[in-house]
Design an enzyme around this catalytic site. Structure first.
Site, mmCIF file in Angstrom:
data_model
loop_
_atom_site.group_PDB
_atom_site.id
_atom_site.type_symbol
_atom_site.label_atom_id
_atom_site.label_comp_id
_atom_site.label_asym_id
_atom_site.label_seq_id
_atom_site.Cartn_x
_atom_site.Cartn_y
_atom_site.Cartn_z
ATOM 1 N N CYS A 131 -4.550 -3.040 -11.353
ATOM 2 C CA CYS A 131 -3.956 -1.756 -11.753
ATOM 3 C C CYS A 131 -3.868 -1.638 -13.277
ATOM 4 O O CYS A 131 -4.065 -0.557 -13.828
ATOM 5 C CB CYS A 131 -2.576 -1.576 -11.130
ATOM 6 S SG CYS A 131 -2.665 -1.158 -9.373
ATOM 7 N N CYS A 155 -2.768 -0.096 -4.369
ATOM 8 C CA CYS A 155 -1.402 -0.197 -4.893
ATOM 9 C C CYS A 155 -0.836 1.201 -5.163
ATOM 10 O O CYS A 155 -1.577 2.177 -5.350
ATOM 11 C CB CYS A 155 -1.387 -0.978 -6.197
ATOM 12 S SG CYS A 155 -1.753 -2.734 -6.002
ATOM 13 N N ASN A 194 1.986 2.237 -1.911
ATOM 14 C CA ASN A 194 0.906 1.311 -1.557
ATOM 15 C C ASN A 194 0.425 1.591 -0.137
ATOM 16 O O ASN A 194 1.209 1.950 0.755
ATOM 17 C CB ASN A 194 1.311 -0.146 -1.756
ATOM 18 C CG ASN A 194 2.538 -0.581 -0.992
ATOM 19 O OD1 ASN A 194 3.441 0.202 -0.750
ATOM 20 N ND2 ASN A 194 2.586 -1.842 -0.605
ATOM 21 N N ILE A 195 -0.876 1.444 0.048
ATOM 22 C CA ILE A 195 -1.526 1.738 1.333
ATOM 23 C C ILE A 195 -2.447 0.561 1.648
ATOM 24 O O ILE A 195 -3.446 0.347 0.952
ATOM 25 C CB ILE A 195 -2.334 3.051 1.251
ATOM 26 C CG1 ILE A 195 -1.431 4.211 0.804
ATOM 27 C CG2 ILE A 195 -2.984 3.361 2.605
ATOM 28 C CD1 ILE A 195 -2.186 5.478 0.439
ATOM 29 N N GLU A 196 -2.087 -0.182 2.672
ATOM 30 C CA GLU A 196 -2.842 -1.402 3.010
ATOM 31 C C GLU A 196 -3.792 -1.147 4.183
ATOM 32 O O GLU A 196 -3.732 -0.116 4.839
ATOM 33 C CB GLU A 196 -1.847 -2.520 3.365
ATOM 34 C CG GLU A 196 -0.912 -2.845 2.204
ATOM 35 C CD GLU A 196 0.075 -3.954 2.522
ATOM 36 O OE1 GLU A 196 0.242 -4.312 3.712
ATOM 37 O OE2 GLU A 196 0.678 -4.467 1.571
ATOM 38 N N CYS A 224 -0.122 -5.014 -10.902
ATOM 39 C CA CYS A 224 -1.058 -6.133 -10.780
ATOM 40 C C CYS A 224 -2.171 -5.998 -11.829
ATOM 41 O O CYS A 224 -2.337 -4.952 -12.468
ATOM 42 C CB CYS A 224 -1.653 -6.180 -9.366
ATOM 43 S SG CYS A 224 -2.890 -4.912 -9.036
ATOM 44 N N GLU A 276 0.488 2.371 -7.812
ATOM 45 C CA GLU A 276 0.086 2.902 -9.118
ATOM 46 C C GLU A 276 -1.267 3.607 -9.026
ATOM 47 O O GLU A 276 -1.462 4.710 -9.536
ATOM 48 C CB GLU A 276 -0.029 1.772 -10.149
ATOM 49 C CG GLU A 276 1.280 1.082 -10.471
ATOM 50 C CD GLU A 276 1.553 -0.121 -9.566
ATOM 51 O OE1 GLU A 276 1.190 -0.076 -8.370
ATOM 52 O OE2 GLU A 276 2.133 -1.098 -10.060
HETATM 53 N N1 THU Z 1 1.657 -3.642 -4.888
HETATM 54 C C1 THU Z 1 1.731 -2.401 -5.462
HETATM 55 O O1 THU Z 1 1.518 -1.389 -4.803
HETATM 56 N N2 THU Z 1 2.029 -2.337 -6.775
HETATM 57 C C2 THU Z 1 2.382 -3.402 -7.553
HETATM 58 O O2 THU Z 1 2.722 -3.208 -8.718
HETATM 59 C C3 THU Z 1 2.359 -4.751 -6.999
HETATM 60 C C4 THU Z 1 1.859 -4.880 -5.607
HETATM 61 C C5 THU Z 1 1.398 -3.728 -3.449
HETATM 62 C C6 THU Z 1 0.083 -4.322 -3.032
HETATM 63 C C7 THU Z 1 0.401 -4.755 -1.618
HETATM 64 O O3 THU Z 1 0.282 -3.644 -0.751
HETATM 65 C C8 THU Z 1 1.860 -5.156 -1.679
HETATM 66 O O4 THU Z 1 2.388 -4.535 -2.853
HETATM 67 C C9 THU Z 1 2.115 -6.633 -1.728
HETATM 68 O O5 THU Z 1 1.380 -7.248 -2.685
#
Ligand code: THU
Length: 133
Positions: A93, A52, A42-44, A90, A54
């Site tokens: 995704c 996410c 995941n990259i915010e 989520c 995925e």
């Molecule tokens: N996130 C994912 O990368 N994959 C998931 O299946 C659930 C949530 C990430 C999004 C965000 O960066 C962090 O997890 C918290 O929600």
């Protein structure tokens, strides 16, 4: 077994997670039907456009020309902690993945140390589509 291997790869991919806002690092390992495996994390960012793990894995694979996908393994937990609870994809995704996979595509997660298995159909029943049956 591929799923055990891919769950380990997903957990390793968490190390590259950029998630200073949620403090929650997620890794994914996307297995193509030809045996290639693409990982993602995941990259915010400071806005709301986080990617996410995925989708990162899918974007990497699709941009490298892959088209046929078998499974994705997903592991998530608080930074620098072992995964304790299950991390399932989520809604965004699920919809995103459904564009590129058939209904038997598998999603593997880790729940209390055990691998759980779903199909995309389990996680996205009656998903929206306007161009496929
Ligand atoms: N996130 C994912 O990368 N994959 C998931 O299946 C659930 C949530 C990430 C999004 C965000 O960066 C962090 O997890 C918290 O929600």
């Amino acid at each position: 077994m591929n799923k055990e291997n891919d769950i380990k790869l997903a957990d390793l991919a968490r190390e590259n997670s950029y998630s200073p806002y949620s403090n929650f690092s997620v890794g994914a390992a996307l297995r193509c039907k030809n045996g290639h495996v693409f990982t993602g994390c995941n990259i915010e960012n400071h806005g709301i456009q986080s990617c996410c793990a995925e989708r990162t894995a899918f974007l990497k694979a699709i941009s490298e020309g892959e088209k046929e996908f078998e499974s994705i393994s997903v592991v998530g937990a608080v930074h620098n902690e072992e995964p304790t609870s299950e991390c399932t994809p989520c809604g965004y995704c699920r919809q995103f993945m459904s564009e590129f996979v058939d209904e038997n595509f598998k999603i593997y997660t880790l729940s209390s140390g055990e691998i759980k298995e779903y199909t995309i159909k389990d996680l996205l029943p009656n998903g929206f589509t306007n161009h496929k049956d």
